[in-house]
Design an enzyme around this catalytic site. Sequence first.
Site: not given
Ligand code: FAD
Length: 539
Positions: A116, A118, A121, A190, A196, A247, A482
């Site tokens: 995890r 941010g 997901d 992300h 994007y 990553i 998404y």
């Molecule tokens: C409020 C909100 C706004 C958003 N706006 C946008 C937007 O403008 N544009 C857009 O493209 N998307 C947007 N999203 C979607 C967002 O980009 C994805 O949910 C993204 O995967 C989130 O990354 P995270 O690290 O916060 O999530 P996490 O829930 O931590 O991870 C998401 C996925 O990536 C994997 N992962 C995380 N970190 C790693 C790592 N270090 N190594 C390997 N795998 C990893 C996790 O296991 C999981 O499968 C938004 C989501 C929310 C909730």
Amino acid sequence: MKFQKFAIFSILALFLLPILITPNEATTIVPNQNSIQNRLIKCLTNHSNDSYPISPLIYAPENTAFSTVLQSYIRNLRFNTTTTSKPLLIITATHVSHIQGAILCAKEHGIEMKVRSGGHDYEGLSYISIVPFFVVDMFNFRSVDVNIEEETAWVDAGAILGEVFYGIANKSSTHAYPAGVCPTVGAGGHITGGGYGNLMRKYGLTSDNLVDAKVVDVQGRVLDRASMGEDLFWAIRGGGASSYCVILSYKIKLVKVPEKVTVFRVLRTLDQNLTDVVEQYQRVAPNLDHNAFIRLTLGVTNSTKTGLLTNQATFRCLFLGDTQTLVSLVHENFPLLGLQKSDCHEMSWLESVLFYSDFANGTPLETLLNRQPSSLTSLKRKSDYLKNPIPRNGLEVLWKIMVELRTPQLTFNPYGGRMAEIRADTTPFPHRAGNMFKLQYATNWNEGENERSNYYIDLTRKLHAYMTPFVSKNPREAFLNYRDIDLGINHQGPKSYVEGKRYGMMYFKDNFDRLVKVKTMVDPNNFFRNEQSIPILPH
Ligand SMILES: Cc1cc2nc3c(=O)[nH]c(=O)nc-3n(C[C@H](O)[C@H](O)[C@H](O)COP(=O)(O)OP(=O)(O)OC[C@H]3O[C@@H](n4cnc5c(N)ncnc54)[C@H](O)[C@@H]3O)c2cc1C
Ligand SMILES: *[C@@H]1O[C@H](CO)[C@@H](O)[C@H](O)[C@H]1NC(C)=O
Ligand SMILES: *[C@@H]1O[C@H](CO)[C@@H](O)[C@H](O)[C@H]1NC(C)=O
Ligand SMILES: *[C@@H]1O[C@H](CO)[C@@H](O)[C@H](O)[C@H]1NC(C)=O
Ligand SMILES: *[C@@H]1O[C@H](CO)[C@@H](O)[C@H](O)[C@H]1NC(C)=O
Ligand SMILES: *[C@@H]1O[C@H](CO)[C@@H](O)[C@H](O)[C@H]1NC(C)=O
Ligand SMILES: *[C@@H]1O[C@H](CO)[C@@H](O)[C@H](O)[C@H]1NC(C)=O
């Protein structure tokens, strides 16, 4: 079979465990020496380097701080309930050796490991699972190291986008990074999910602007682009690293923006000729100057005249230029919007990030560094791709359906520009030329209404179902970031390839099979797996 046994075992283990509340965070020894938690903890501490002890970083459900640590990065409150599946452990890693140890021990004990960053997901796949699992939490990896001469930055996986944007703007007022507009999103998920934002028509995706990465592979090796090779580097640029590696950090390419950009937010309701306006918008937005990004969000509002529910459209624009140029551009191409000069505001790119996320005027820039979002809800998201405009009669029925459903919103993100110039196989992200819009269906509800989650999820599905005739088909395309569990789940059994192909074709189209090949090559035993991971080739 193996997973079922673990499930039963771990449930038993949880019941047998006496509740042990330790005053500080650290989990050490609990009475049942044989519980899966204890065996994992033993393994982790045994492999821990004395210079970087792991014990204080391990949280088990018996710890008082466990819930706080788990909840601090839950970004969909639908998954903040007592019945939501919980990890066996959370490891708040601070050093690469903790990640290497976690991989080794997860393999040794056959337990699924989730990462995890941010926590954004949409289906919570970084912190919930249908099988026993533990979490490696990356929030301690958050440095952002900007190099303006080279126009690059090294960004740790646990950094949030707000920290990245702030860090760049702190060094240069004319550099930016094309990423999502929500500042609390984690770089970790992300970027690798093909992220994007409103610079997409000018510069492409976040993953299109990735030049290197440091990762830990299934054997615990730390690799960069040169040592991982171009196949794996291709896969993590939009294919989702959670199927391939962990990553640690990304090297991103910065892009140029003017000292001042122009933004507007313009609202129109049904009685303001909405059908005409949206009809023109659909034809214009994907073909405008690359410097202009106009997003449309459709929803409902109480009419100020009748008090009854009516449709509302919000047009949000980021323009890489000045007001005068933007107003003439819109007057010439999109006259029905009726844009006024007074609707437009010039500001720095960093200020525009706050504007675009609807923060009030004058919100301090440091707000971008807040890791806790200003508000959280329970939510469901779905996506679609639009290759032709929705016809007039389709829009007219859409207005009625949206008023009937009330809660779901529908957002149009215009493509074209740079997006149409990049080949569909340059990265795993396949939705390029030929797409007019990426659509997002969004339903939010209060945490207090979680017992009605299925009702709200169903509203989202109904709107999505209505759109079927207008959107891409065979496959009906979807956006990995998404995340949408409705597209299918992988049970990681003998049907894993077939199950994976179902959602895989929607997310990746013809790039799916190449992702499977890379997966089979770098992770042949399918260690990095989750409910929607890339499967290995069937034997
Ligand atoms: C409020 C909100 C706004 C958003 N706006 C946008 C937007 O403008 N544009 C857009 O493209 N998307 C947007 N999203 C979607 C967002 O980009 C994805 O949910 C993204 O995967 C989130 O990354 P995270 O690290 O916060 O999530 P996490 O829930 O931590 O991870 C998401 C996925 O990536 C994997 N992962 C995380 N970190 C790693 C790592 N270090 N190594 C390997 N795998 C990893 C996790 O296991 C999981 O499968 C938004 C989501 C929310 C909730
Ligand atoms: C500890 O690690 C060593 C190898 O580093 C291994 O031989 C030993 O079995 C491990 N002990 C436990 C209890 O895991
Ligand atoms: C532990 O870390 C130190 C410092 O980074 C390193 O020199 C040493 O080789 C490591 N020990 C093991 C057993 O990996
Ligand atoms: C999640 O649930 C817990 C327990 O009910 C609650 O204390 C916490 O405030 C919730 N988190 C959020 C962000 O609402
Ligand atoms: C850069 O960041 C530091 C620390 O937050 C702050 O004091 C300074 O004002 C910032 N400078 C610019 C130009 O943003
Ligand atoms: C709606 O369209 C009509 C006819 O084209 C026009 O007269 C009217 O001014 C428009 N209304 C608005 C609010 O734009
Ligand atoms: C419309 O008004 C009703 C009744 O006052 C209220 O419950 C509802 O939340 C309002 N809807 C919107 C979208 O503002």
